[in-house]
Scaffold this motif. Structure first.
Motif, PDB file in Angstrom:
ATOM      1  N   UNK A  70       0.979  -1.196   0.154  1.00 13.06           N
ATOM      2  CA  UNK A  70      -0.062   0.050   0.041  1.00 13.06           C
ATOM      3  C   UNK A  70       0.961   1.081   0.391  1.00 13.06           C
ATOM      4  N   UNK A  71       2.138   1.082   0.792  1.00  8.66           N
ATOM      5  CA  UNK A  71       2.611   2.463   0.831  1.00  8.66           C
ATOM      6  C   UNK A  71       3.655   2.788  -0.609  1.00  8.66           C
ATOM      7  N   UNK A  72       4.044   1.837  -1.027  1.00  9.59           N
ATOM      8  CA  UNK A  72       5.069   1.847  -2.642  1.00  9.59           C
ATOM      9  C   UNK A  72       3.513   2.360  -3.584  1.00  9.59           C
ATOM     10  N   UNK A  73       2.361   1.707  -3.381  1.00 10.11           N
ATOM     11  CA  UNK A  73       1.803   1.679  -3.865  1.00 10.11           C
ATOM     12  C   UNK A  73       0.801   3.478  -3.781  1.00 10.11           C
ATOM     13  N   UNK A  74       1.117   4.329  -3.047  1.00 15.60           N
ATOM     14  CA  UNK A  74       1.145   5.616  -2.502  1.00 15.60           C
ATOM     15  C   UNK A  74       2.347   6.539  -2.901  1.00 15.60           C
ATOM     16  N   UNK A  75       3.048   5.591  -2.575  1.00 11.78           N
ATOM     17  CA  UNK A  75       4.510   7.000  -2.502  1.00 11.78           C
ATOM     18  C   UNK A  75       5.013   7.119  -4.411  1.00 11.78           C
ATOM     19  N   UNK A  76       5.401   8.075  -4.492  1.00 11.16           N
ATOM     20  CA  UNK A  76       5.871   8.949  -5.450  1.00 11.16           C
ATOM     21  C   UNK A  76       6.600   8.345  -6.321  1.00 11.16           C
ATOM     22  N   UNK A  77       7.237   9.061  -7.604  1.00 11.25           N
ATOM     23  CA  UNK A  77       7.979   7.840  -8.926  1.00 11.25           C
ATOM     24  C   UNK A  77       9.202   8.432  -8.196  1.00 11.25           C
ATOM     25  N   UNK A  78       9.869   9.295  -8.124  1.00  9.31           N
ATOM     26  CA  UNK A  78      11.171  10.020  -7.910  1.00  9.31           C
ATOM     27  C   UNK A  78      11.257   9.377  -6.561  1.00  9.31           C
ATOM     28  N   UNK A  79       9.973   8.926  -5.308  1.00  4.45           N
ATOM     29  CA  UNK A  79      11.164   8.165  -3.712  1.00  4.45           C
ATOM     30  C   UNK A  79      11.580   6.334  -4.547  1.00  4.45           C
ATOM     31  N   UNK A  80      10.498   6.275  -5.515  1.00  2.00           N
ATOM     32  CA  UNK A  80      10.904   4.499  -5.727  1.00  2.00           C
ATOM     33  C   UNK A  80      12.342   4.740  -6.734  1.00  2.00           C
TER      34      UNK A  80
END
Length: 95
Positions: free
Chosen positions: A68-78
């Motif tokens: 859930x946190x990965x899905x909500x994370x912005x692309x630059x954080x990933x």
């Protein structure tokens, strides 16, 4: 009389008969007392285990929370999280 009875034998027989009846009644009362406590205790224990199991099944796992946190994370954080993996792929050790 064709047989001989000791003195006090009839009274002793009456006492033993009454005692046997009282012992039987006491066992029945004791059995009811055990059931009176055992049944509610067993029901409460079963309800507690069922409630605990229900709570454990409905609670999300750590992996689900991470996804859930990965899905909500912005692309630059990933991108920042995976940049080292891409850059240093030979250093990754698989467990």
């Amino acid at each position: 009389m064709p047989y001989r009875i000791e003195s006090g034998a009839i009274d002793l027989m009456k006492i033993r008969s009454k005692s046997a009846v009282e012992r039987k009644a006491a066992k029945i009362v004791q059995r009811k007392m055990v059931l009176r406590w055992a049944v509610p205790l067993a029901v409460a224990l079963f309800a507690g285990v069922a409630l605990f199991g229900f709570v454990e099944l409905t609670e999300p796992t750590y992996y689900e929370l991470l996804m859930e946190q990965v899905a909500d994370a912005p692309a630059d954080v990933l991108f920042e999280m995976t940049a080292d993996v891409v850059e240093y792929a030979e250093d990754i050790t698989m467990l």
